[in-house]
Enzyme design. Structure first.
Site, PDB file in Angstrom:
ATOM      1  N   GLY A  28      -9.864 -12.082  14.224  1.00  0.00           N
ATOM      2  CA  GLY A  28      -8.909 -11.456  14.913  1.00  0.00           C
ATOM      3  C   GLY A  28      -7.399 -11.130  14.170  1.00  0.00           C
ATOM      4  CB  VAL A  29      -4.018 -12.511  14.796  1.00  0.00           C
ATOM      5  CG1 VAL A  29      -3.847 -12.233  16.152  1.00  0.00           C
ATOM      6  CG2 VAL A  29      -4.544 -14.180  14.799  1.00  0.00           C
ATOM      7  CE1 TYR A  30      -4.342 -17.092  11.745  1.00  0.00           C
ATOM      8  CE2 TYR A  30      -6.090 -18.498  10.804  1.00  0.00           C
ATOM      9  CZ  TYR A  30      -4.903 -17.992  11.235  1.00  0.00           C
ATOM     10  OH  TYR A  30      -3.971 -19.319  11.425  1.00  0.00           O
ATOM     11  CB  SER A  62     -11.295 -15.557   9.844  1.00  0.00           C
ATOM     12  OG  SER A  62     -10.654 -16.707   9.397  1.00  0.00           O
ATOM     13  CG  ASN A 122      -2.466 -22.657  14.678  1.00  0.00           C
ATOM     14  OD1 ASN A 122      -2.225 -23.759  14.947  1.00  0.00           O
ATOM     15  ND2 ASN A 122      -2.065 -21.721  15.808  1.00  0.00           N
ATOM     16  N   GLY A 161      -5.340 -15.326  21.132  1.00  0.00           N
ATOM     17  CA  GLY A 161      -6.543 -15.111  20.875  1.00  0.00           C
ATOM     18  C   GLY A 161      -7.536 -16.405  21.476  1.00  0.00           C
ATOM     19  CB  VAL A 162     -11.167 -17.512  20.729  1.00  0.00           C
ATOM     20  CG1 VAL A 162     -10.983 -18.031  19.169  1.00  0.00           C
ATOM     21  CG2 VAL A 162     -12.121 -18.194  21.344  1.00  0.00           C
ATOM     22  CG  ASP A 163      -5.973 -21.958  18.947  1.00  0.00           C
ATOM     23  OD1 ASP A 163      -6.577 -23.133  19.637  1.00  0.00           O
ATOM     24  OD2 ASP A 163      -4.987 -22.022  18.125  1.00  0.00           O
ATOM     25  CB  ILE A 180     -16.030 -18.843  23.375  1.00  0.00           C
ATOM     26  CG1 ILE A 180     -17.168 -19.901  22.724  1.00  0.00           C
ATOM     27  CG2 ILE A 180     -14.970 -19.430  23.248  1.00  0.00           C
ATOM     28  CD1 ILE A 180     -17.327 -19.832  21.076  1.00  0.00           C
TER      29      ILE A 180
HETATM   30  P1  ADP Z   1      -8.421 -15.874  13.977  1.00  0.00           P
HETATM   31  O1  ADP Z   1      -6.929 -16.211  14.243  1.00  0.00           O
HETATM   32  O2  ADP Z   1      -9.232 -16.584  13.586  1.00  0.00           O
HETATM   33  O3  ADP Z   1      -8.590 -14.334  13.512  1.00  0.00           O
HETATM   34  P2  ADP Z   1      -8.700 -14.873  16.768  1.00  0.00           P
HETATM   35  O4  ADP Z   1      -8.818 -15.671  18.147  1.00  0.00           O
HETATM   36  O5  ADP Z   1      -7.564 -13.805  16.631  1.00  0.00           O
HETATM   37  O6  ADP Z   1      -8.685 -15.782  15.516  1.00  0.00           O
HETATM   38  O7  ADP Z   1     -10.018 -13.828  16.766  1.00  0.00           O
HETATM   39  C1  ADP Z   1     -11.175 -14.536  16.289  1.00  0.00           C
HETATM   40  C2  ADP Z   1     -12.185 -13.613  17.151  1.00  0.00           C
HETATM   41  O8  ADP Z   1     -12.465 -14.343  18.403  1.00  0.00           O
HETATM   42  C3  ADP Z   1     -12.324 -12.288  17.554  1.00  0.00           C
HETATM   43  O9  ADP Z   1     -13.280 -11.536  17.081  1.00  0.00           O
HETATM   44  C4  ADP Z   1     -11.626 -11.947  18.868  1.00  0.00           C
HETATM   45  O10 ADP Z   1     -12.071 -10.910  19.415  1.00  0.00           O
HETATM   46  C5  ADP Z   1     -12.463 -13.350  19.634  1.00  0.00           C
HETATM   47  N1  ADP Z   1     -12.053 -13.720  20.778  1.00  0.00           N
HETATM   48  C6  ADP Z   1     -10.803 -13.609  21.388  1.00  0.00           C
HETATM   49  N2  ADP Z   1     -10.890 -14.386  22.574  1.00  0.00           N
HETATM   50  C7  ADP Z   1     -12.126 -14.863  22.723  1.00  0.00           C
HETATM   51  C8  ADP Z   1     -13.015 -15.606  23.915  1.00  0.00           C
HETATM   52  N3  ADP Z   1     -12.359 -16.066  24.802  1.00  0.00           N
HETATM   53  N4  ADP Z   1     -14.300 -15.802  23.545  1.00  0.00           N
HETATM   54  C9  ADP Z   1     -14.690 -15.397  22.523  1.00  0.00           C
HETATM   55  N5  ADP Z   1     -14.246 -14.706  21.385  1.00  0.00           N
HETATM   56  C10 ADP Z   1     -12.887 -14.275  21.571  1.00  0.00           C
END
Ligand code: ADP
Length: 163
Positions: free
Chosen positions: A117-119, A115, A22, A30-32, A9
């Site tokens: 991913g790790v959530y 939510s 968070n 993760g994406v954050d 993203i």
């Molecule tokens: P959460 O804590 O809300 O679960 P995560 O970041 O662990 O957030 O995961 C949310 C989603 O984002 C997951 O489906 C993960 O595969 C996806 N994700 C992780 N990195 C990226 C990225 N760079 N771009 C887009 N999606 C991502």
């Protein structure tokens, strides 16, 4: 228009990308983590002035080093079995993110699968919530991008879109 993309993203050239943050808004995994790395330290400095964000709500920040002009951070629910208001909270994440986008005249917006991913939110159930929101708001945007991190995640969205 709803677009389903498989992408990191942080590479998308849209007005706003949504961050699955968070409640500190100061970065995480993760994406954050990916968003904070590309935005640069200014995002954390800016977000430190926002005072955090409760689950289900959203906050807006500049995109700094990102191609996107804006980052909309929203805090998804941690999955605790489905009987703890998770679906309503996840729907609120999408609704509040779209509302902030409209207030800021944003025309194109990309969402990760909040939510899931790790959530730990089950992917299909989360995609159903996301797709309902995309369908409710798409007419008010030029582009709504469902940004998937894997082909199998994109397939879930495609199935729902074609239903
Ligand atoms: P959460 O804590 O809300 O679960 P995560 O970041 O662990 O957030 O995961 C949310 C989603 O984002 C997951 O489906 C993960 O595969 C996806 N994700 C992780 N990195 C990226 C990225 N760079 N771009 C887009 N999606 C991502």
């Amino acid at each position: 228009m709803i677009e389903i993309r498989v992408a990191d993203i942080t590479t998308l050239s849209v007005d706003a990308i949504v961050n699955a943050a968070n409640s500190s808004l100061l970065g995480g995994g993760g994406v954050d983590g990916a968003i904070h790395r590309v935005a640069g330290p200014e995002l954390k400095q800016y977000n430190a002035t926002l005072g955090g964000c409760p689950t289900g709500e959203a906050r807006i920040s500049p995109g700094f080093g990102l191609p996107a002009a804006w980052v909309i951070s929203t805090v998804g629910p941690v999955w605790r079995g489905g009987q703890h208001g998770e679906a309503d909270l996840l729907a609120a994440c999408y609704r509040n993110s779209f509302a902030l986008a409209l207030e800021n005249h944003i025309a194109s917006i990309a969402f990760p699968a909040i939510s899931t991913g790790v959530y730990g939110y089950p992917k299909r159930a989360a995609a159903e919530v996301a797709m309902r929101a995309f369908q409710a708001y798409q007419s008010r945007f030029d582009r709504v991008v469902a940004c998937c991190f894997s082909e199998s995640d994109a397939e879930i969205y495609r199935t729902l879109l074609n239903d």
